[in-house]
Motif scaffolding. Structure first.
Motif, PDB file in Angstrom:
ATOM      1  N   LEU A   1      -1.844   7.536   4.201  1.00  0.00           N
ATOM      2  CA  LEU A   1      -1.689   6.836   2.931  1.00  0.00           C
ATOM      3  C   LEU A   1      -1.233   7.833   1.876  1.00  0.00           C
ATOM      4  O   LEU A   1      -1.784   8.923   1.761  1.00  0.00           O
ATOM      5  CB  LEU A   1      -3.015   6.195   2.502  1.00  0.00           C
ATOM      6  CG  LEU A   1      -3.675   5.241   3.502  1.00  0.00           C
ATOM      7  CD1 LEU A   1      -4.973   4.692   2.921  1.00  0.00           C
ATOM      8  CD2 LEU A   1      -2.738   4.095   3.884  1.00  0.00           C
TER       9      LEU A   1
ATOM     10  N   TYR B   1       3.149   2.752  -4.815  1.00  0.00           N
ATOM     11  CA  TYR B   1       3.778   2.861  -3.501  1.00  0.00           C
ATOM     12  C   TYR B   1       3.085   1.963  -2.468  1.00  0.00           C
ATOM     13  O   TYR B   1       3.705   1.540  -1.492  1.00  0.00           O
ATOM     14  CB  TYR B   1       3.749   4.308  -3.017  1.00  0.00           C
ATOM     15  CG  TYR B   1       4.643   5.230  -3.812  1.00  0.00           C
ATOM     16  CD1 TYR B   1       6.020   5.052  -3.828  1.00  0.00           C
ATOM     17  CD2 TYR B   1       4.108   6.275  -4.563  1.00  0.00           C
ATOM     18  CE1 TYR B   1       6.844   5.894  -4.555  1.00  0.00           C
ATOM     19  CE2 TYR B   1       4.925   7.129  -5.292  1.00  0.00           C
ATOM     20  CZ  TYR B   1       6.293   6.932  -5.296  1.00  0.00           C
ATOM     21  OH  TYR B   1       7.105   7.768  -6.022  1.00  0.00           O
ATOM     22  N   GLN B   2       1.817   1.684  -2.681  1.00  0.00           N
ATOM     23  CA  GLN B   2       1.051   0.909  -1.702  1.00  0.00           C
ATOM     24  C   GLN B   2      -0.067   0.142  -2.391  1.00  0.00           C
ATOM     25  O   GLN B   2      -0.827   0.713  -3.181  1.00  0.00           O
ATOM     26  CB  GLN B   2       0.441   1.844  -0.655  1.00  0.00           C
ATOM     27  CG  GLN B   2      -0.445   1.201   0.391  1.00  0.00           C
ATOM     28  CD  GLN B   2       0.347   0.483   1.460  1.00  0.00           C
ATOM     29  OE1 GLN B   2       0.616  -0.707   1.355  1.00  0.00           O
ATOM     30  NE2 GLN B   2       0.740   1.210   2.492  1.00  0.00           N
ATOM     31  N   TRP B   3      -0.160  -1.166  -2.096  1.00  0.00           N
ATOM     32  CA  TRP B   3      -1.248  -2.016  -2.572  1.00  0.00           C
ATOM     33  C   TRP B   3      -1.715  -2.823  -1.378  1.00  0.00           C
ATOM     34  O   TRP B   3      -1.013  -3.708  -0.894  1.00  0.00           O
ATOM     35  CB  TRP B   3      -0.766  -2.897  -3.716  1.00  0.00           C
ATOM     36  CG  TRP B   3      -1.516  -4.153  -4.064  1.00  0.00           C
ATOM     37  CD1 TRP B   3      -0.960  -5.371  -4.342  1.00  0.00           C
ATOM     38  CD2 TRP B   3      -2.939  -4.354  -4.227  1.00  0.00           C
ATOM     39  NE1 TRP B   3      -1.911  -6.304  -4.658  1.00  0.00           N
ATOM     40  CE2 TRP B   3      -3.148  -5.707  -4.598  1.00  0.00           C
ATOM     41  CE3 TRP B   3      -4.040  -3.516  -4.098  1.00  0.00           C
ATOM     42  CZ2 TRP B   3      -4.410  -6.238  -4.828  1.00  0.00           C
ATOM     43  CZ3 TRP B   3      -5.309  -4.052  -4.320  1.00  0.00           C
ATOM     44  CH2 TRP B   3      -5.482  -5.384  -4.691  1.00  0.00           C
TER      45      TRP B   3
ATOM     46  N   THR C   1      -6.301   6.115  -4.274  1.00  0.00           N
ATOM     47  CA  THR C   1      -6.562   7.273  -3.432  1.00  0.00           C
ATOM     48  C   THR C   1      -5.575   8.412  -3.670  1.00  0.00           C
ATOM     49  O   THR C   1      -4.472   8.223  -4.173  1.00  0.00           O
ATOM     50  CB  THR C   1      -6.505   6.913  -1.937  1.00  0.00           C
ATOM     51  OG1 THR C   1      -5.130   6.744  -1.538  1.00  0.00           O
ATOM     52  CG2 THR C   1      -7.284   5.648  -1.632  1.00  0.00           C
TER      53      THR C   1
ATOM     54  N   THR D   1      -2.068   5.230  -3.509  1.00  0.00           N
ATOM     55  CA  THR D   1      -2.360   3.999  -2.768  1.00  0.00           C
ATOM     56  C   THR D   1      -3.533   3.279  -3.422  1.00  0.00           C
ATOM     57  O   THR D   1      -4.532   3.893  -3.785  1.00  0.00           O
ATOM     58  CB  THR D   1      -2.694   4.315  -1.299  1.00  0.00           C
ATOM     59  OG1 THR D   1      -1.515   4.781  -0.651  1.00  0.00           O
ATOM     60  CG2 THR D   1      -3.230   3.095  -0.568  1.00  0.00           C
TER      61      THR D   1
ATOM     62  N   GLN E   1      -1.176  -6.428   3.146  1.00  0.00           N
ATOM     63  CA  GLN E   1      -0.345  -5.610   2.272  1.00  0.00           C
ATOM     64  C   GLN E   1       0.255  -6.478   1.180  1.00  0.00           C
ATOM     65  O   GLN E   1       0.974  -7.437   1.451  1.00  0.00           O
ATOM     66  CB  GLN E   1       0.765  -4.946   3.089  1.00  0.00           C
ATOM     67  CG  GLN E   1       1.514  -3.850   2.354  1.00  0.00           C
ATOM     68  CD  GLN E   1       2.396  -3.048   3.292  1.00  0.00           C
ATOM     69  OE1 GLN E   1       3.020  -3.604   4.184  1.00  0.00           O
ATOM     70  NE2 GLN E   1       2.441  -1.742   3.105  1.00  0.00           N
TER      71      GLN E   1
ATOM     72  N   ILE F   1      -6.379   0.388  -2.819  1.00  0.00           N
ATOM     73  CA  ILE F   1      -7.094  -0.391  -1.801  1.00  0.00           C
ATOM     74  C   ILE F   1      -8.090  -1.309  -2.503  1.00  0.00           C
ATOM     75  O   ILE F   1      -8.919  -0.857  -3.297  1.00  0.00           O
ATOM     76  CB  ILE F   1      -7.850   0.518  -0.815  1.00  0.00           C
ATOM     77  CG1 ILE F   1      -6.885   1.479  -0.108  1.00  0.00           C
ATOM     78  CG2 ILE F   1      -8.616  -0.325   0.203  1.00  0.00           C
ATOM     79  CD1 ILE F   1      -5.918   0.817   0.853  1.00  0.00           C
TER      80      ILE F   1
ATOM     81  N   SER G   1       3.651  -4.540  -4.595  1.00  0.00           N
ATOM     82  CA  SER G   1       3.232  -3.512  -5.549  1.00  0.00           C
ATOM     83  C   SER G   1       4.368  -3.013  -6.429  1.00  0.00           C
ATOM     84  O   SER G   1       4.206  -2.049  -7.166  1.00  0.00           O
ATOM     85  CB  SER G   1       2.622  -2.320  -4.794  1.00  0.00           C
ATOM     86  OG  SER G   1       3.572  -1.747  -3.910  1.00  0.00           O
TER      87      SER G   1
ATOM     88  N   GLU H   1      -3.866  11.626  -1.183  1.00  0.00           N
ATOM     89  CA  GLU H   1      -3.334  11.582   0.177  1.00  0.00           C
ATOM     90  C   GLU H   1      -4.475  11.356   1.173  1.00  0.00           C
ATOM     91  O   GLU H   1      -5.536  11.968   1.077  1.00  0.00           O
ATOM     92  CB  GLU H   1      -2.633  12.902   0.514  1.00  0.00           C
ATOM     93  CG  GLU H   1      -1.461  13.243  -0.382  1.00  0.00           C
ATOM     94  CD  GLU H   1      -0.195  12.516  -0.005  1.00  0.00           C
ATOM     95  OE1 GLU H   1      -0.164  11.903   1.078  1.00  0.00           O
ATOM     96  OE2 GLU H   1       0.773  12.563  -0.791  1.00  0.00           O
TER      97      GLU H   1
END
Length: 338
Positions: A254, A78-80, A146, A258, A113, A260, A116, A148
């Motif tokens: 986040l 969902y997030q990179w 991570t 996620t 960002q 990071i 992803s 939440e």
């Protein structure tokens, strides 16, 4: 514990891997790593119990672990968001394209960002349509996955949110970066799909190698079968991982899963100047761009070309007994064929 995702569908099949990376079993507590992360507090203890059974040889259907079958541990996320915690690297690559680095970069973390929606596996080829103009480069980094993270998270909350750690080859196309950044809208075409290590590991697997929110081991980079970099990941890291996570969560929460990134691992020499190549007594580099900049500083011009079709990069991290912790990223650059 150590977790991997064998290739299966879009999100892979979650596998539990032995500490020595020789054996594996299909996870029963969750079908995919993202599903596990969505309920991490509940599922992690169940996965840990399965991991202990594997270690003891008491699990059913134990298989030999095969990194070639692996997708990225999270085949899509969902997030990179990738940071640049090793500011020495930022300084060198900006010099290489004639850009001045603001002093604020030493006090305020830099992060962008990334894409992803589709990562590539640790042994998948780096497929590119062009090896003359793109300036294909590896970037060896480490990352945290991570749980939440609340908006405005404290450093303690940020560190407590870390579920797993991995390595990444954050491929960069140096030939495209200057024109793209000149538009003032950030990376896109110059940052193709990243590749992650076969295995993601929990912090407890690292022992004393985890200190002050830093992964304190050499980043081993081999290029075409030769040692290219052995930069110490725990040194010259201006911002530790909790600081990067808290920075990312300053204005948004986040979600679980996620990723990071630390940014390219980079060391300065003992005199404070840019590090030296391995063959000149230094620790070498985690990307070609840094070597080219140092060649320019030491010899007046860059000598090393960027990656061409057929070139191979291997990225790994070893424990005190010289055993791989995450498994190796081992990739060859090949020509993309539609």
């Amino acid at each position: 514990m150590k977790l991997a995702s064998y290739k299966a569908g879009r999100d892979g099949q979650l596998m539990i891997v032995s500490a020595d990376l020789t054996k594996t079993i299909k996870a029963h507590a969750a079908p995919t790593l993202q599903a596990a992360l969505d309920e991490w507090d509940k599922v992690a203890p169940q996965l840990e119990a399965e991991y202990k059974m594997l270690i003891k040889g008491e699990a059913e259907n134990i298989l030999a672990f095969d990194a070639a079958k692996c997708a990225a541990p999270l085949p899509r996320a969902y997030q990179w968001a990738d940071g640049s915690a090793y500011v020495n690297h930022v300084e060198l690559v900006r010099k290489a394209r004639g850009a001045v680095m603001p002093d604020s970069f030493w006090t305020d973390p830099l992060i962008y960002q990334g894409g992803s929606d589709k990562f590539i596996g640790p042994q998948d080829d780096i497929e590119m349509p062009d090896d003359d103009n793109f300036g294909i480069d590896m970037e060896a980094e480490w990352v945290a996955i991570t749980n939440e993270v609340p908006m405005g998270a404290t450093l303690k909350q940020a560190e407590q949110s870390i579920c797993l750690l991995m390595l990444v080859n954050d491929v960069s196309l140096r030939g495209l970066i200057p024109a793209e950044l000149a538009k003032g809208f950030g990376f896109f075409q110059s940052k193709p799909s990243s590749a992650f290590s076969p295995v993601a590991v929990t912090i407890d697997e690292l022992g004393t190698a985890w200190q002050d929110g830093k992964l304190c081991l050499p980043m081993c980079v081999d290029y075409n079968g030769q040692a290219f970099g052995r930069a110490e990941a725990g040194e010259d890291m201006t911002f530790n991982m909790p600081t990067l996570i808290a920075h990312a969560a300053k204005t948004r929460p986040l979600g679980a899963g996620t990723i990071i990134g630390s940014g390219t691992v980079s060391n300065r020499d003992k005199k404070g100047g840019p590090g030296k190549p391995i063959d000149e007594g230094g620790r070498g580099y985690s990307c070609i761009a840094e070597l080219r900049m140092v060649e320019t500083i030491l010899h007046g011009q860059a000598k090393t070309p960027f990656m061409k079709f057929g070139d191979r990069v291997k990225i790994d991290m070893l424990d005190a007994d010289d055993k791989s912790i995450f498994g190796a990223i081992d990739q060859q650059v090949t020509q993309y064929k539609p």
